[in-house]
Scaffold this motif. Structure first.
Motif, mmCIF file in Angstrom:
data_model
loop_
_atom_site.group_PDB
_atom_site.id
_atom_site.type_symbol
_atom_site.label_atom_id
_atom_site.label_comp_id
_atom_site.label_asym_id
_atom_site.label_seq_id
_atom_site.Cartn_x
_atom_site.Cartn_y
_atom_site.Cartn_z
ATOM 1 N N VAL A 289 99.333 -2.146 181.080
ATOM 2 C CA VAL A 289 99.204 -0.696 181.186
ATOM 3 C C VAL A 289 100.360 -0.154 182.024
ATOM 4 O O VAL A 289 100.578 -0.596 183.148
ATOM 5 C CB VAL A 289 97.851 -0.299 181.817
ATOM 6 C CG1 VAL A 289 97.771 1.203 182.027
ATOM 7 C CG2 VAL A 289 96.704 -0.803 180.949
ATOM 8 N N THR A 290 101.106 0.776 181.457
ATOM 9 C CA THR A 290 102.220 1.381 182.190
ATOM 10 C C THR A 290 101.831 2.724 182.792
ATOM 11 O O THR A 290 102.450 3.182 183.748
ATOM 12 C CB THR A 290 103.444 1.583 181.271
ATOM 13 O OG1 THR A 290 103.057 2.412 180.169
ATOM 14 C CG2 THR A 290 103.962 0.252 180.764
ATOM 15 N N LYS A 291 100.787 3.364 182.226
ATOM 16 C CA LYS A 291 100.355 4.661 182.738
ATOM 17 C C LYS A 291 98.960 4.942 182.199
ATOM 18 O O LYS A 291 98.684 4.712 181.026
ATOM 19 C CB LYS A 291 101.331 5.745 182.267
ATOM 20 C CG LYS A 291 100.912 7.159 182.577
ATOM 21 C CD LYS A 291 101.987 8.181 182.231
ATOM 22 C CE LYS A 291 102.100 8.454 180.758
ATOM 23 N NZ LYS A 291 102.990 9.584 180.428
ATOM 24 N N THR A 292 98.087 5.438 183.051
ATOM 25 C CA THR A 292 96.768 5.877 182.605
ATOM 26 C C THR A 292 96.874 7.338 182.207
ATOM 27 O O THR A 292 97.230 8.182 183.025
ATOM 28 C CB THR A 292 95.719 5.698 183.719
ATOM 29 O OG1 THR A 292 95.654 4.303 184.050
ATOM 30 C CG2 THR A 292 94.354 6.190 183.277
ATOM 31 N N VAL A 293 96.598 7.629 180.957
ATOM 32 C CA VAL A 293 96.717 8.979 180.433
ATOM 33 C C VAL A 293 95.423 9.757 180.657
ATOM 34 O O VAL A 293 95.444 10.914 181.047
ATOM 35 C CB VAL A 293 97.091 8.958 178.939
ATOM 36 C CG1 VAL A 293 97.142 10.356 178.362
ATOM 37 C CG2 VAL A 293 98.418 8.230 178.745
ATOM 38 N N LYS A 294 94.282 9.120 180.430
ATOM 39 C CA LYS A 294 92.985 9.761 180.657
ATOM 40 C C LYS A 294 91.978 8.694 181.017
ATOM 41 O O LYS A 294 91.918 7.648 180.379
ATOM 42 C CB LYS A 294 92.513 10.512 179.411
ATOM 43 C CG LYS A 294 91.171 11.192 179.611
ATOM 44 C CD LYS A 294 90.729 11.960 178.386
ATOM 45 C CE LYS A 294 89.374 12.604 178.643
ATOM 46 N NZ LYS A 294 88.904 13.339 177.475
ATOM 47 N N GLN A 295 91.185 8.992 182.030
ATOM 48 C CA GLN A 295 90.101 8.096 182.420
ATOM 49 C C GLN A 295 88.937 8.961 182.851
ATOM 50 O O GLN A 295 89.078 9.820 183.709
ATOM 51 C CB GLN A 295 90.534 7.191 183.571
ATOM 52 C CG GLN A 295 89.496 6.192 183.975
ATOM 53 C CD GLN A 295 90.003 5.261 185.062
ATOM 54 O OE1 GLN A 295 90.984 5.542 185.736
ATOM 55 N NE2 GLN A 295 89.342 4.152 185.226
#
Length: 158
Positions: free
Chosen positions: A140-146
């Motif tokens: 994972v390089t970036k969490t866009v939505k959690q």
């Protein structure tokens, strides 16, 4: 279990805000506190509401490297699935796991302290008797939505 409009509204509100006060919840659904809270307890007792939790920002506590892994097992039978699922349950670094169709068996989210730690974990899985045929790693390089699942009254309508 038959749910009426009050129950549906309670579920909608609690799915967004599990910490809402009894009085605010009652006010939001236009009931007095006692009948509202009796409904919440009934929904809990029936298993509709399983529990309440806090979503933690683990990065504040300890830095983790999230990795998603596609896993395909060598054998596709109940014993193989049970063996892999037991391994997943016994691995604290696994934070999510779902069984899926469409050419692979599982999607697993592992949160390790480093890529090296993740790879050592996978190496242990591969040398165990769990029966992994192949796996694919996605860092994972970036969490866009959690978010947590939220429902609306429309979702619950028949």
């Amino acid at each position: 279990m038959k749910l009426d409009r009050y129950d549906l509204k309670i579920l909608e509100i609690l799915s967004r805000d599990g910490r809402i006060t009894k009085s605010r919840l009652a006010e939001a659904i236009n009931l007095s506190v006692s009948p509202c809270w009796e409904r919440v307890r009934r929904l809990e007792k029936a298993g509709v509401i399983e529990g309440y939790s806090a979503r933690l920002n683990t990065d504040v506590l300890v830095r983790r490297t999230p990795v998603w892994v596609q896993v395909e097992l060598k054998a596709h039978n109940a014993e193989s699935f049970a063996r892999f699922e037991a391994l997943v349950h016994d691995t604290p670094e696994v934070t999510e796991c779902v069984a899926v169709g469409g050419g692979l068996d599982y999607l697993v989210k592992i949160e390790a302290s480093s890529i090296d730690t993740y790879q050592r974990l996978i190496d242990d899985w591969l040398t165990s008797e769990v029966g992994i045929e192949r796996y694919f790693t996605y860092i994972v390089t970036k969490t866009v939505k959690q978010s947590t699942a939220q429902i609306t009254a429309e979702d619950l309508s028949p």
